[in-house]
Design a protein around this motif. Structure first.
Motif, PDB file in Angstrom:
ATOM      1  N   TYR A 101       3.729 -10.433  -8.803  1.00  0.00           N
ATOM      2  CA  TYR A 101       4.244  -9.073  -8.926  1.00  0.00           C
ATOM      3  C   TYR A 101       4.627  -8.535  -7.554  1.00  0.00           C
ATOM      4  O   TYR A 101       5.665  -7.924  -7.383  1.00  0.00           O
ATOM      5  CB  TYR A 101       3.163  -8.193  -9.562  1.00  0.00           C
ATOM      6  CG  TYR A 101       3.630  -6.810  -9.941  1.00  0.00           C
ATOM      7  CD1 TYR A 101       3.975  -6.515 -11.255  1.00  0.00           C
ATOM      8  CD2 TYR A 101       3.717  -5.792  -9.001  1.00  0.00           C
ATOM      9  CE1 TYR A 101       4.400  -5.260 -11.622  1.00  0.00           C
ATOM     10  CE2 TYR A 101       4.143  -4.523  -9.368  1.00  0.00           C
ATOM     11  CZ  TYR A 101       4.484  -4.265 -10.666  1.00  0.00           C
ATOM     12  OH  TYR A 101       4.909  -3.020 -11.024  1.00  0.00           O
ATOM     13  N   LEU A 118       5.853  -2.603 -15.214  1.00  0.00           N
ATOM     14  CA  LEU A 118       7.179  -3.199 -15.011  1.00  0.00           C
ATOM     15  C   LEU A 118       8.283  -2.351 -15.632  1.00  0.00           C
ATOM     16  O   LEU A 118       9.383  -2.261 -15.094  1.00  0.00           O
ATOM     17  CB  LEU A 118       7.226  -4.612 -15.603  1.00  0.00           C
ATOM     18  CG  LEU A 118       6.410  -5.668 -14.875  1.00  0.00           C
ATOM     19  CD1 LEU A 118       6.384  -6.960 -15.678  1.00  0.00           C
ATOM     20  CD2 LEU A 118       6.937  -5.911 -13.471  1.00  0.00           C
ATOM     21  N   LYS A 175       9.669  -9.598 -12.738  1.00  0.00           N
ATOM     22  CA  LYS A 175       9.934  -8.703 -13.872  1.00  0.00           C
ATOM     23  C   LYS A 175      10.865  -9.384 -14.866  1.00  0.00           C
ATOM     24  O   LYS A 175      10.611  -9.370 -16.072  1.00  0.00           O
ATOM     25  CB  LYS A 175      10.539  -7.389 -13.387  1.00  0.00           C
ATOM     26  CG  LYS A 175      10.916  -6.449 -14.510  1.00  0.00           C
ATOM     27  CD  LYS A 175      11.527  -5.157 -14.002  1.00  0.00           C
ATOM     28  CE  LYS A 175      11.910  -4.247 -15.140  1.00  0.00           C
ATOM     29  NZ  LYS A 175      12.459  -2.983 -14.676  1.00  0.00           N
ATOM     30  N   GLU A 187       7.903   0.997 -11.870  1.00  0.00           N
ATOM     31  CA  GLU A 187       8.298  -0.184 -11.097  1.00  0.00           C
ATOM     32  C   GLU A 187       7.744  -0.203  -9.672  1.00  0.00           C
ATOM     33  O   GLU A 187       7.574  -1.257  -9.094  1.00  0.00           O
ATOM     34  CB  GLU A 187       9.815  -0.305 -11.071  1.00  0.00           C
ATOM     35  CG  GLU A 187      10.388  -0.631 -12.430  1.00  0.00           C
ATOM     36  CD  GLU A 187      11.876  -0.869 -12.372  1.00  0.00           C
ATOM     37  OE1 GLU A 187      12.320  -1.637 -11.509  1.00  0.00           O
ATOM     38  OE2 GLU A 187      12.587  -0.281 -13.199  1.00  0.00           O
TER      39      GLU A 187
END
Length: 145
Positions: free
Chosen positions: A44, A84, A51, A88
């Protein structure tokens, strides 16, 4: 084997009865999920394609099973999808309850109900009642469209 399962699920598409299908977003066979969480958290932070890869996996599940709704019954995965899609700039391990403003997200027109574990041993009666009614509410909306 996967093809046989998919064929048995889709063999009578005119059947109006709801079907419940359980599937993992990411298959990881360990008794402790700390390892996969560490890997996913690192991806991540470090990988701009992360994503897209997560949503590609979700799209594959949608393609295979053609669901009318999805219920995520894992707090980590719920947080992952939420961060996500909605937050974000917030890493999944930094997401807090105060940041969560929705319990249902939509992906390609399909409602995704976000939840933690639904084990009756780990969920109090009131949370269970609220989740059960929320799922019914979303399902009824989908069915009536």
């Amino acid at each position: 084997i996967a093809e046989e399962i998919i064929n048995s699920i889709t063999e009578d598409e005119n059947d109006e009865n709801p079907r419940l299908i359980f599937v993992d977003l990411i298959y990881y066979h360990q008794t402790d999920s700390k390892g996969i969480k560490k890997i996913l958290n690192n991806q991540y932070k470090c990988n701009s394609e992360f994503k897209q890869n997560v949503f590609n996996m979700l799209d594959k599940h949608i393609e295979m099973f053609n669901p009318s709704m999805i219920v995520i019954t894992n707090a980590y995965v719920s947080n992952l999808i939420y961060s996500l899609k909605e937050k974000e700039n917030v890493a999944v391990e930094k997401l807090t309850g105060e940041m969560i403003e929705k319990d249902v997200l939509y992906h390609n027109g399909i409602p995704i109900v976000l939840s933690g574990m639904v084990s009756r041993g780990n969920m109090d009666n009131y949370s269970y009642y609220r989740l059960k009614n929320r799922i019914k509410e979303i399902y009824d909306d989908v069915k009536n469209k």
